[in-house]
Design an enzyme around this catalytic site. Structure first.
Site, PDB file in Angstrom:
ATOM      1  N   ALA A 168     -52.630  76.747  34.384  1.00 35.39           N
ATOM      2  CA  ALA A 168     -52.229  76.658  35.795  1.00 35.39           C
ATOM      3  C   ALA A 168     -51.178  75.575  35.979  1.00 35.39           C
ATOM      4  O   ALA A 168     -50.170  75.775  36.660  1.00 35.39           O
ATOM      5  CB  ALA A 168     -53.453  76.390  36.677  1.00 35.39           C
ATOM      6  N   LEU A 178     -47.849  76.743  34.779  1.00 34.13           N
ATOM      7  CA  LEU A 178     -47.268  77.686  35.738  1.00 34.13           C
ATOM      8  C   LEU A 178     -46.668  76.954  36.929  1.00 34.13           C
ATOM      9  O   LEU A 178     -45.515  77.183  37.299  1.00 34.13           O
ATOM     10  CB  LEU A 178     -48.342  78.673  36.214  1.00 34.13           C
ATOM     11  CG  LEU A 178     -47.995  79.519  37.433  1.00 34.13           C
ATOM     12  CD1 LEU A 178     -46.771  80.390  37.183  1.00 34.13           C
ATOM     13  CD2 LEU A 178     -49.198  80.360  37.853  1.00 34.13           C
ATOM     14  N   TYR A 179     -47.433  76.057  37.529  1.00 33.83           N
ATOM     15  CA  TYR A 179     -46.938  75.370  38.721  1.00 33.83           C
ATOM     16  C   TYR A 179     -45.691  74.547  38.420  1.00 33.83           C
ATOM     17  O   TYR A 179     -44.745  74.523  39.222  1.00 33.83           O
ATOM     18  CB  TYR A 179     -48.035  74.498  39.334  1.00 33.83           C
ATOM     19  CG  TYR A 179     -49.246  75.291  39.771  1.00 33.83           C
ATOM     20  CD1 TYR A 179     -49.111  76.545  40.381  1.00 33.83           C
ATOM     21  CD2 TYR A 179     -50.527  74.807  39.562  1.00 33.83           C
ATOM     22  CE1 TYR A 179     -50.221  77.278  40.768  1.00 33.83           C
ATOM     23  CE2 TYR A 179     -51.641  75.538  39.960  1.00 33.83           C
ATOM     24  CZ  TYR A 179     -51.481  76.771  40.563  1.00 33.83           C
ATOM     25  OH  TYR A 179     -52.573  77.492  40.950  1.00 33.83           O
ATOM     26  N   ARG A 180     -45.652  73.889  37.299  1.00 35.23           N
ATOM     27  CA  ARG A 180     -44.447  73.123  36.929  1.00 35.23           C
ATOM     28  C   ARG A 180     -43.268  74.056  36.688  1.00 35.23           C
ATOM     29  O   ARG A 180     -42.139  73.771  37.103  1.00 35.23           O
ATOM     30  CB  ARG A 180     -44.714  72.270  35.681  1.00 35.23           C
ATOM     31  CG  ARG A 180     -45.704  71.151  35.899  1.00 35.23           C
ATOM     32  CD  ARG A 180     -45.200  70.179  36.939  1.00 35.23           C
ATOM     33  NE  ARG A 180     -45.994  68.965  36.906  1.00 35.23           N
ATOM     34  CZ  ARG A 180     -46.257  68.235  37.958  1.00 35.23           C
ATOM     35  NH1 ARG A 180     -45.788  68.571  39.139  1.00 35.23           N
ATOM     36  NH2 ARG A 180     -46.973  67.142  37.852  1.00 35.23           N
TER      37      ARG A 180
END
Length: 190
Positions: free
Chosen positions: A154, A157-159
Site C-alpha cells: 500500500a 502504491l501511495y508513493r
C-alpha cells in the site's frame, strides 16, 4: 472456509450503494482478510460501511475475477467536520501543523476510507487500478487517507501515485498502532 479469489481480474467497475449493499459481506471479508483481522470482525464492520454509504460524495469501485468474485474494493466520500476521522485528523494536525496548512488540507477533500485487495490477488496492479478509477471522478481539491506505518505494498502504491506525508506516527483514539495520514491534490494525472 471460502476459497481465495483468483488473482486474474476481469473487470474494475464503480458500484452503486445498492450493488455494494448486495455484496457487502463479501466486500468486508476482502477487507478483513487483507488487513489480517479475525473473521468475526466482518460483522462489526458491516454496519460501519453501511453508514458510510449515505455520506455526501460517496463512491465505490470494486474488482471482480473471472468467477465474478470480489477481489478488491475501495471507497470514500467527501470529508467534513463532525465525522470521526475528520475530527481525529484535525486534532493531530493542530498539534503539528500551522492553521493555514490545516485548512488547505481539510477545507475540500475526498477521504479515501478503504482500499483493499485480497492477498491472493495482490501484486498485479489491481490496487492502483481501483485507486485510479475511484479518484477519477472523486469530489474535492485533495484526497486524504490513513494507513498503518510500515513498508507495505500500500505504501509503495501511495508513493507511486504522488501521496505525501501530512502526519506521521499518528495514533487514532482507540488504536495503539502508529498511522500515517497521506494526501495529494486531485485530480490524479493519467
Amino acid at each position: 472456509m471460502t476459497a481465495a479469489p483468483s488473482p486474474r481480474c476481469e473487470r474494475v467497475v464503480e458500484l452503486s450503494t445498492e450493488e455494494l449493499r448486495a455484496r457487502l459481506p463479501e466486500a468486508v471479508r476482502v477487507y478483513v482478510t487483507a488487513m489480517g483481522y479475525p473473521s468475526w470482525a466482518t460483522q462489526q464492520r458491516i454496519p460501519v460501511w453501511s453508514a458510510h454509504m449515505s455520506r455526501a460524495g460517496w463512491r465505490c469501485v470494486a474488482a471482480f475475477n473471472e468467477r465474478d468474485e470480489l477481489s478488491g474494493v475501495g471507497y470514500g466520500y467527501s470529508g467534513d467536520a463532525g465525522q470521526w476521522w475528520h475530527e481525529q485528523v484535525r486534532r493531530g494536525m493542530q498539534e503539528r501543523l500551522p492553521p493555514e496548512r490545516i485548512e488547505e488540507w481539510l477545507e475540500d477533500y475526498f477521504e479515501l476510507t478503504e482500499l483493499h485487495v485480497h492477498p491472493e490477488a495482490q501484486g498485479h496492479g489491481l490496487g492502483e487500478s481501483i485507486l485510479r478509477t475511484l479518484l477519477a471522478a472523486a469530489p474535492g481539491a485533495n484526497v486524504l487517507l490513513s494507513t498503518p506505518e510500515g513498508p507495505t505494498r500500500a505504501w509503495q502504491l501511495y508513493r507511486r501515485v504522488g501521496f505525501t506525508d501530512v502526519l506521521r506516527d499518528y495514533r487514532f483514539a482507540g488504536d495503539p498502532r502508529p498511522f500515517a495520514v497521506l494526501g495529494r491534490p486531485l485530480p490524479l494525472e493519467k
